[in-house]
Motif scaffolding. Structure first.
Motif, PDB file in Angstrom:
ATOM      1  N   THR A   1       0.831  -1.204   0.000  1.00 39.45           N
ATOM      2  CA  THR A   1       0.000   0.000   0.000  1.00 39.45           C
ATOM      3  C   THR A   1       0.867   1.256   0.000  1.00 39.45           C
ATOM      4  OG1 THR A   1      -1.868  -1.065   1.109  1.00 39.45           O
ATOM      5  CG2 THR A   1      -1.697   1.335   1.326  1.00 39.45           C
ATOM      6  N   HIS A   2       1.951   1.222   0.775  1.00 38.74           N
ATOM      7  CA  HIS A   2       2.791   2.413   0.928  1.00 38.74           C
ATOM      8  C   HIS A   2       4.011   2.436   0.006  1.00 38.74           C
ATOM      9  CE1 HIS A   2       0.442   3.639   4.391  1.00 38.74           C
ATOM     10  NE2 HIS A   2       0.580   2.431   4.889  1.00 38.74           N
ATOM     11  N   TYR A   3       4.542   1.247  -0.360  1.00 34.94           N
ATOM     12  CA  TYR A   3       5.839   1.239  -1.037  1.00 34.94           C
ATOM     13  C   TYR A   3       5.858   0.486  -2.367  1.00 34.94           C
ATOM     14  CZ  TYR A   3       7.345   3.514   3.150  1.00 34.94           C
ATOM     15  OH  TYR A   3       7.466   4.435   4.173  1.00 34.94           O
ATOM     16  N   SER A   4       4.684   0.199  -2.918  1.00 35.61           N
ATOM     17  CA  SER A   4       4.593  -0.204  -4.326  1.00 35.61           C
ATOM     18  C   SER A   4       4.658   1.077  -5.157  1.00 35.61           C
ATOM     19  CB  SER A   4       3.287  -0.951  -4.584  1.00 35.61           C
ATOM     20  OG  SER A   4       2.184  -0.071  -4.364  1.00 35.61           O
ATOM     21  N   VAL A   5       4.656   0.947  -6.481  1.00 38.16           N
ATOM     22  CA  VAL A   5       4.723   2.138  -7.336  1.00 38.16           C
ATOM     23  C   VAL A   5       3.554   3.093  -7.082  1.00 38.16           C
ATOM     24  CG1 VAL A   5       4.643   2.973  -9.718  1.00 38.16           C
ATOM     25  CG2 VAL A   5       6.150   1.065  -9.112  1.00 38.16           C
ATOM     26  N   PRO A   6       2.291   2.626  -7.041  1.00 37.00           N
ATOM     27  CA  PRO A   6       1.195   3.572  -6.763  1.00 37.00           C
ATOM     28  C   PRO A   6       1.335   4.234  -5.395  1.00 37.00           C
ATOM     29  CG  PRO A   6       0.321   1.532  -7.690  1.00 37.00           C
ATOM     30  CD  PRO A   6       1.760   1.280  -7.379  1.00 37.00           C
ATOM     31  N   GLY A   7       1.797   3.476  -4.395  1.00 35.49           N
ATOM     32  CA  GLY A   7       1.963   4.051  -3.064  1.00 35.49           C
ATOM     33  C   GLY A   7       3.026   5.135  -3.040  1.00 35.49           C
ATOM     34  N   ILE A   8       4.144   4.891  -3.733  1.00 38.29           N
ATOM     35  CA  ILE A   8       5.215   5.900  -3.784  1.00 38.29           C
ATOM     36  C   ILE A   8       4.743   7.131  -4.557  1.00 38.29           C
ATOM     37  CG2 ILE A   8       7.568   6.367  -4.562  1.00 38.29           C
ATOM     38  CD1 ILE A   8       8.029   3.291  -4.347  1.00 38.29           C
ATOM     39  N   MET A   9       4.034   6.907  -5.656  1.00 40.59           N
ATOM     40  CA  MET A   9       3.545   8.040  -6.460  1.00 40.59           C
ATOM     41  C   MET A   9       2.590   8.902  -5.652  1.00 40.59           C
ATOM     42  SD  MET A   9       3.047   6.297 -10.226  1.00 40.59           S
ATOM     43  CE  MET A   9       2.497   7.823 -10.989  1.00 40.59           C
ATOM     44  N   GLN A  10       1.781   8.257  -4.827  1.00 44.63           N
ATOM     45  CA  GLN A  10       0.860   9.020  -3.991  1.00 44.63           C
ATOM     46  C   GLN A  10       1.636   9.901  -3.007  1.00 44.63           C
ATOM     47  OE1 GLN A  10      -2.046   6.588  -2.029  1.00 44.63           O
ATOM     48  NE2 GLN A  10      -3.183   8.328  -1.221  1.00 44.63           N
ATOM     49  N   GLN A  11       2.700   9.367  -2.426  1.00 47.25           N
ATOM     50  CA  GLN A  11       3.526  10.145  -1.497  1.00 47.25           C
ATOM     51  C   GLN A  11       4.309  11.249  -2.215  1.00 47.25           C
ATOM     52  OE1 GLN A  11       5.691   7.866   1.656  1.00 47.25           O
ATOM     53  NE2 GLN A  11       5.046   6.062   0.480  1.00 47.25           N
ATOM     54  N   ALA A  12       4.561  11.033  -3.534  1.00 50.58           N
ATOM     55  CA  ALA A  12       5.383  11.977  -4.296  1.00 50.58           C
ATOM     56  C   ALA A  12       4.577  13.096  -4.943  1.00 50.58           C
ATOM     57  CB  ALA A  12       6.164  11.219  -5.378  1.00 50.58           C
ATOM     58  N   GLU A  13       3.262  13.115  -4.724  1.00 48.03           N
ATOM     59  CA  GLU A  13       2.420  14.107  -5.409  1.00 48.03           C
ATOM     60  C   GLU A  13       2.876  15.541  -5.161  1.00 48.03           C
ATOM     61  OE1 GLU A  13      -1.591  13.362  -4.324  1.00 48.03           O
ATOM     62  OE2 GLU A  13      -1.832  11.668  -5.704  1.00 48.03           O
ATOM     63  N   GLY A  14       3.327  15.821  -3.967  1.00 50.00           N
ATOM     64  CA  GLY A  14       3.764  17.187  -3.677  1.00 50.00           C
ATOM     65  C   GLY A  14       5.194  17.470  -4.092  1.00 50.00           C
ATOM     66  N   VAL A  15       5.894  16.421  -4.546  1.00 54.46           N
ATOM     67  CA  VAL A  15       7.303  16.563  -4.925  1.00 54.46           C
ATOM     68  C   VAL A  15       7.468  16.550  -6.442  1.00 54.46           C
ATOM     69  CG1 VAL A  15       9.619  15.592  -4.648  1.00 54.46           C
ATOM     70  CG2 VAL A  15       7.936  15.361  -2.796  1.00 54.46           C
ATOM     71  N   LEU A  16       6.753  15.643  -7.099  1.00 56.74           N
ATOM     72  CA  LEU A  16       6.854  15.496  -8.562  1.00 56.74           C
ATOM     73  C   LEU A  16       5.558  15.986  -9.193  1.00 56.74           C
ATOM     74  CD1 LEU A  16       8.347  11.861  -8.704  1.00 56.74           C
ATOM     75  CD2 LEU A  16       9.587  14.037  -8.621  1.00 56.74           C
ATOM     76  N   SER A  17       5.594  17.164  -9.719  1.00 53.97           N
ATOM     77  CA  SER A  17       4.367  17.737 -10.293  1.00 53.97           C
ATOM     78  C   SER A  17       4.203  17.390 -11.769  1.00 53.97           C
ATOM     79  CB  SER A  17       4.384  19.262 -10.135  1.00 53.97           C
ATOM     80  OG  SER A  17       5.542  19.810 -10.761  1.00 53.97           O
ATOM     81  N   ASP A  18       5.273  16.891 -12.403  1.00 55.43           N
ATOM     82  CA  ASP A  18       5.223  16.680 -13.845  1.00 55.43           C
ATOM     83  C   ASP A  18       5.546  15.240 -14.242  1.00 55.43           C
ATOM     84  OD1 ASP A  18       7.791  16.807 -12.937  1.00 55.43           O
ATOM     85  OD2 ASP A  18       8.578  17.990 -14.613  1.00 55.43           O
ATOM     86  N   LEU A  19       5.217  14.268 -13.379  1.00 54.64           N
ATOM     87  CA  LEU A  19       5.533  12.870 -13.672  1.00 54.64           C
ATOM     88  C   LEU A  19       4.647  12.375 -14.810  1.00 54.64           C
ATOM     89  CD1 LEU A  19       7.230  10.413 -12.818  1.00 54.64           C
ATOM     90  CD2 LEU A  19       5.328   9.737 -11.325  1.00 54.64           C
ATOM     91  N   GLN A  20       5.278  11.946 -15.900  1.00 54.30           N
ATOM     92  CA  GLN A  20       4.558  11.466 -17.072  1.00 54.30           C
ATOM     93  C   GLN A  20       4.190   9.989 -16.917  1.00 54.30           C
ATOM     94  OE1 GLN A  20       3.802  13.645 -19.698  1.00 54.30           O
ATOM     95  NE2 GLN A  20       4.644  15.122 -18.230  1.00 54.30           N
TER      96      GLN A  20
END
Length: 393
Positions: free
Chosen positions: A265-284
Motif C-alpha cells: 500500500t505504501h511502497y509499491s509504485v502507486p503508493g510511492i507516487m501518492q507520497q510523491a504528489e507534492g514533490v513530482l508535479s510533472d511525472l509522465q
C-alpha cells in the motif's frame, strides 16, 4: 549409452527408439545418422528409417554436411524448433503482455494490450483469445501447432487445482480459471503467480543462472517475491509463499476490501507516487518514479531526497526480513527497483550489513518486461517434454 530395445510390442519399441533418436539430436544440436546409431546402438538401417519418418513428421530437419572421416561427408540432422509453438501471457497491473515462442523458447511474435479498468474476468479472457489469434497470425503458426500456454496472474494461484484463491483485481476468487481458459483457448494452460513466472524467467535466462538459492523481489503495482530454494520453487502449504506485500512494513491500516497489504500500500509504485504528489508535479505516465525522484534529489530537492531515502529504507526492511528467514545466496531486485542508482544500492547494502548476519549478493534483474513471458514459456516447456511431441506428430 543405452542398450537398444529388441523385444515387446513393436509399436512401443518403435516409439521408444524414436525417443532415443530425438534425445540424441536435441542433446548434440547437430548429429549424423551414423553417430546416432553409434550412440544408441541401433542399427543404421533402423536409424535411417526412424529419421526419415521424423523428417516427414516435421520433428527433424537436414541442415547440411558434416566433416568427413575418410569417406563421404555425413548429412547432419537438427531438431526442428519451429515445428511447434508455445504461448505465454502475463498480467501486470492494467497491462496484458503476450508472446508466442518456438521450442527453444525464442520469441517469434509479441503484443501488449492496455486492459480496461476495473478489470472484468470474462473480458480478460476475451482479450487473451484476441491476443492469441493475433500472435498466431503474426508468427505464421497454426493453432494445431500450439502445444500450450503459460499464464501469469496476479494473486494466489493453485497450479494443481487450476484455480486462483485470491485475485481481487479480476474477481477470479476460487474460480476454475484454468478450465475456463482451456475451454476458450483450445490448448492446455498452466497458470501461476505472475511474480513466480518472472522469477523463473530470470532464473533460467537472467542473473539467476548458476544459483540454487534465489529470492526475486518485485515492486510494481504491488510487491511480491518468488522463492527458489535448493533449485526448487518454494510455494508454501497453500501456494501463497512470496506474498511479501502483506508484510507489516509501513503505517498500519485496515485493508481495503482485502486487496492490498500494508507494505505494498505504501511502497509499491502507486503508493510511492501518492507520497510523491507534492514533490513530482510533472511525472509522465510510464515514467519511473524512482528515476524522477533521483533527478529531483540531485537537483537539490530535499523533499525528493527524504522520500527516496524513506523508500529505500523500507524496501531494505523487506529485504532484511527475507534474508533473515530464507538465507538466499542471491537477491534479485526487479520492477521499479532496477532504477535504484549506485548510491542507493550502496545504502541498502550498508543497512543490510548492519541488520543481518549474512548479506546475500544483490543484483538487479536483467530481463526487464521479458522475464515473466520467458518464465511462462519455460513453464510449458518443462511440463511438455520433447518426447511427448512424438504423440502429437
Amino acid at each position: 549409452m543405452r542398450v537398444p530395445r529388441k523385444t515387446g510390442n513393436s509399436k512401443l519399441v518403435k516409439k521408444l527408439n524414436k525417443e532415443e533418436v530425438l534425445q540424441q539430436v536435441i542433446q548434440h544440436g547437430q548429429i549424423s545418422r551414423a553417430d546416432i546409431s553409434k550412440q544408441t546402438q541401433l542399427s543404421r538401417p533402423c536409424v535411417s528409417a526412424l529419421v526419415d519418418e521424423m523428417i516427414q513428421e516435421g520433428l527433424l530437419q537436414e541442415v547440411g554436411m558434416g566433416d568427413s572421416r575418410g569417406g563421404r561427408k555425413p548429412i547432419l540432422l537438427e531438431y526442428n524448433y519451429q515445428a511447434y509453438a508455445i504461448a505465454g501471457a502475463i498480467f501486470e497491473g492494467s497491462t496484458l503482455d503476450m508472446t508466442i515462442a518456438n521450442l527453444k523458447g525464442e520469441f517469434m511474435a509479441r503484443c501488449r494490450k492496455r486492459l480496461d479498468q476495473p478489470a472484468n474476468g470474462e473480458r480478460v479472457i476475451e482479450d487473451l483469445v484476441a491476443g492469441l489469434t493475433r500472435l498466431l497470425a503474426d508468427s505464421g503458426m497454426s493453432h494445431d501447432q500450439l502445444l500450450g500456454m503459460g499464464v501469469g496472474l496476479q494473486g494466489v494461484t493453485q497450479r494443481g487445482q487450476g484455480t486462483v484463491s485470491f485475485s481481487p483485481s479480476t474477481g477470479w476468487m476460487d474460480s476454475p480459471i484454468q478450465e475456463a481458459l482451456e475451454a476458450r483457448l483450445g490448448v492446455p494452460v498452466i497458470i501461476d503467480n505472475d511474480v513466480n513466472l518472472m522469477t523463473l524467467g530470470e532464473y533460467v535466462r537472467g542473473v539467476g543462472v548458476g544459483h540454487s538459492h534465489v529470492v526475486y523481489m518485485y515492486v510494481g503495482t504491488g510487491i511480491g517475491a518468488g522463492v527458489i530454494l535448493d533449485g526448487q520453487f518454494y510455494r508454501g502449504s497453500r501456494e501463497a509463499a512470496g506474498e511479501i506485500g502483506f508484510m507489516m512494513i509501513g503505517p498500519e491500516q485496515h485493508r481495503r476490501n482485502g486487496a492490498s497489504g500494508v507494505f505494498e500500500t505504501h511502497y509499491s509504485v502507486p503508493g510511492i507516487m501518492q507520497q510523491a504528489e507534492g514533490v513530482l508535479s510533472d511525472l509522465q505516465e510510464g515514467s519511473s518514479v524512482i528515476e524522477e525522484l533521483i533527478l529531483h534529489a540531485r537537483a537539490g530537492s530535499v523533499q525528493a531526497q527524504t522520500l527516496l531515502d524513506d523508500v529505500y529504507r523500507h524496501w531494505a526492511y523487506g529485504m532484511a526480513n527475507i534474508v533473515s528467514i530464507l538465507n538466499p545466496e542471491l537477491l534479485i531486485l526487479s520492477g521499479e527497483m532496477v532504477h535504484i542508482d549506485d548510491e542507493g544500492v550502496k545504502k541498502i547494502q550498508e543497512w543490510l550489513t548492519e541488520w543481518v548476519p549474512k548479506v546475500p549478493c544483490l543484483k538487479k534483474a536483467t530481463l526487464g518486461e521479458q522475464a515473466g513471458l520467458i518464465g511462462a514459456v519455460h513453464s510449458v516447456l518443462e511440463a511438455f517434454p520433447s518426447t511427448r511431441l512424438l504423440d502429437k506428430a
